[in-house]
Design a protein around this motif. Structure first.
Motif, short mmCIF file in Angstrom:
data_model
loop_
_atom_site.label_atom_id
_atom_site.label_comp_id
_atom_site.label_asym_id
_atom_site.label_seq_id
_atom_site.Cartn_x
_atom_site.Cartn_y
_atom_site.Cartn_z
N UNK A 1 -9.03 -11.90 -0.95
CA UNK A 1 -8.63 -11.56 -2.31
C UNK A 1 -7.54 -12.49 -2.83
N UNK A 2 -6.63 -12.87 -1.94
CA UNK A 2 -5.58 -13.83 -2.33
C UNK A 2 -6.21 -15.16 -2.72
N UNK A 3 -7.14 -15.64 -1.90
CA UNK A 3 -7.80 -16.91 -2.18
C UNK A 3 -8.60 -16.83 -3.47
N UNK A 4 -9.29 -15.69 -3.67
CA UNK A 4 -10.08 -15.52 -4.88
C UNK A 4 -9.17 -15.50 -6.11
N UNK A 5 -8.03 -14.84 -6.02
CA UNK A 5 -7.09 -14.81 -7.13
C UNK A 5 -6.54 -16.20 -7.42
N UNK A 6 -6.26 -16.93 -6.35
CA UNK A 6 -5.74 -18.29 -6.53
C UNK A 6 -6.79 -19.19 -7.18
N UNK A 7 -8.03 -19.08 -6.71
CA UNK A 7 -9.11 -19.88 -7.29
C UNK A 7 -9.33 -19.53 -8.77
N UNK A 8 -9.22 -18.24 -9.07
CA UNK A 8 -9.38 -17.81 -10.46
C UNK A 8 -8.29 -18.39 -11.34
N UNK A 9 -7.06 -18.48 -10.82
CA UNK A 9 -5.96 -19.08 -11.59
C UNK A 9 -6.22 -20.56 -11.84
N UNK A 10 -6.70 -21.27 -10.80
CA UNK A 10 -7.05 -22.68 -10.99
C UNK A 10 -8.16 -22.83 -12.03
N UNK A 11 -9.16 -21.97 -11.96
CA UNK A 11 -10.26 -22.02 -12.93
C UNK A 11 -9.75 -21.78 -14.34
N UNK A 12 -8.85 -20.83 -14.50
CA UNK A 12 -8.29 -20.54 -15.82
C UNK A 12 -7.56 -21.75 -16.39
#
Length: 363
Positions: free
Chosen positions: A39-50
């Protein structure tokens, strides 16, 4: 003996029970840690995508960053969750180049975890405008050339500038270089480092694509007939096309940006005394002047071009471009003119380029 054996067996079962409980606890802990990490990695990836999506919006329109500061965050949906993005623009200029740095903050979540990413980007030059390689560059072998009168072609950097000296004239082949040198032998009106040079990398492509793109954009100005309008300013250089007869009829002293003369276009300048000159009269143009398929480039009168001239033809053009530089025409290489041309193209295309400098990640 039997009772002792029962006691031993009971002890073994109790021990195995404790081991089983321990293993299950460890397994559950490992599973929970794995899920948390995912979940941490997914949140981080989502921030990069944003951030990437936000920069795409900013590339289309730089005002996007100005309207989405910390007090008015942009909230895109990433992987089903709402992210929060805001921009911090640090203005900066280097001469006529916008070198602003943009700090982009993005926060995204996955499950019960949030991740914050901060990236720094610097705005850089628009790439489609060709790098100036000479005061006058011939990106074609289909031309004739003559030079006379008090005309000047100077590839040396202007006094006091940060520009580097360039050739006065650049051609694509040694044969064309020999031809130009023969036409200008002994002339003091052609200067540069060197005066004439072969540039095997010189090409009219992708300039032809740039011109085709600029021509169809809203805001491009077409000059024809008796023209009394402007030719851009330092702060807002423009893109101008001359495709048929045009006469500058007064009051035009200086222009900035990109000037394209195409096909059988014919430019004249009517001075205050009513006299007519072939090209721009006393006009000074700062930037890039392109002669595309212009079969007759008459550089008479007293215009000044601070920047560079590029002569070329498209693949479907089979004619010869006759270049006659005479009168008091001055072509002075100036790297500042290159900045005006790039700014003009960037303003028209409205596509910016930002280079990522660094990224910080904070859970």
């Amino acid at each position: 003996m039997g009772r002792a054996l029962l006691i031993i067996c009971a002890g073994v079962f109790v021990g195995l029970g404790y081991v089983s409980i321990g293993i299950n606890s460890q397994t559950r802990s490992v599973t929970e840690s794995t899920v948390s990490y995912a979940q941490v990695i997914q949140a981080r990836n989502a921030a990069h995508t944003a951030i990437q999506v936000g920069m795409n919006e900013m590339n289309k329109d730089t005002s996007f960053a100005n309207t989405h500061g910390e007090s008015n965050k942009w909230k895109p949906i990433i992987d089903g969750d709402t992210a929060e993005v805001y921009f911090d623009v640090i203005q900066g200029t280097n001469g006529y180049r916008d070198t602003s740095i943009v700090r982009v903050h993005a926060t995204a979540k996955s499950g019960g975890y949030k991740s914050k990413v901060i990236s720094l980007y610097r705005r850089s030059n628009f790439d489609f405008v060709p790098t100036f390689t000479a005061a006058a560059a011939f990106a074609t072998n289909n031309f004739t050339f003559s030079m006379g009168g008090s005309s000047q072609i100077n590839g040396n950097a202007p006094s006091g500038s940060d520009c580097q000296d360039l050739p006065g004239i650049a051609t694509m082949t040694d044969e064309r270089t020999d031809y130009v040198e023969g036409q200008t032998s002994g002339s003091s009106n052609l200067t540069g480092n060197p005066e004439v040079q072969t540039d095997p990398d010189l090409s009219y492509s992708p300039v032809d694509s740039l011109i085709a793109r600029l021509r169809d954009l809203e805001g491009t100005q077409f000059i024809s007939g008796n023209y009394k309008g402007g030719l851009g300013t330092q702060d807002e250089p423009g893109v101008f096309f001359v495709e048929d007869y045009a006469k500058f009829t007064g009051g035009i002293g200086e222009g900035y940006g990109i000037l394209v003369v195409r096909s059988d276009a014919d430019m004249e300048y009517e001075d205050s005394d009513g006299s007519t000159l072939d090209m721009a009269g006393n006009v000074t143009f700062n930037g890039l002047v392109i002669f595309e398929n212009a079969y007759n480039f008459d550089g008479k009168g007293t215009p000044t071009i601070n920047g560079s001239v590029l002569v070329g033809n498209t693949d479907d053009y089979s004619g010869t471009i006759d270049v006659d530089i005479s009168g008091n025409l001055t072509i002075q290489y100036d790297c500042v003119g290159e900045e005006y041309a790039k700014l003009a193209a960037a303003r028209m295309v409205q596509t910016n380029k930002y280079k990522r400098l660094t990224t910080f990640e904070d859970l």
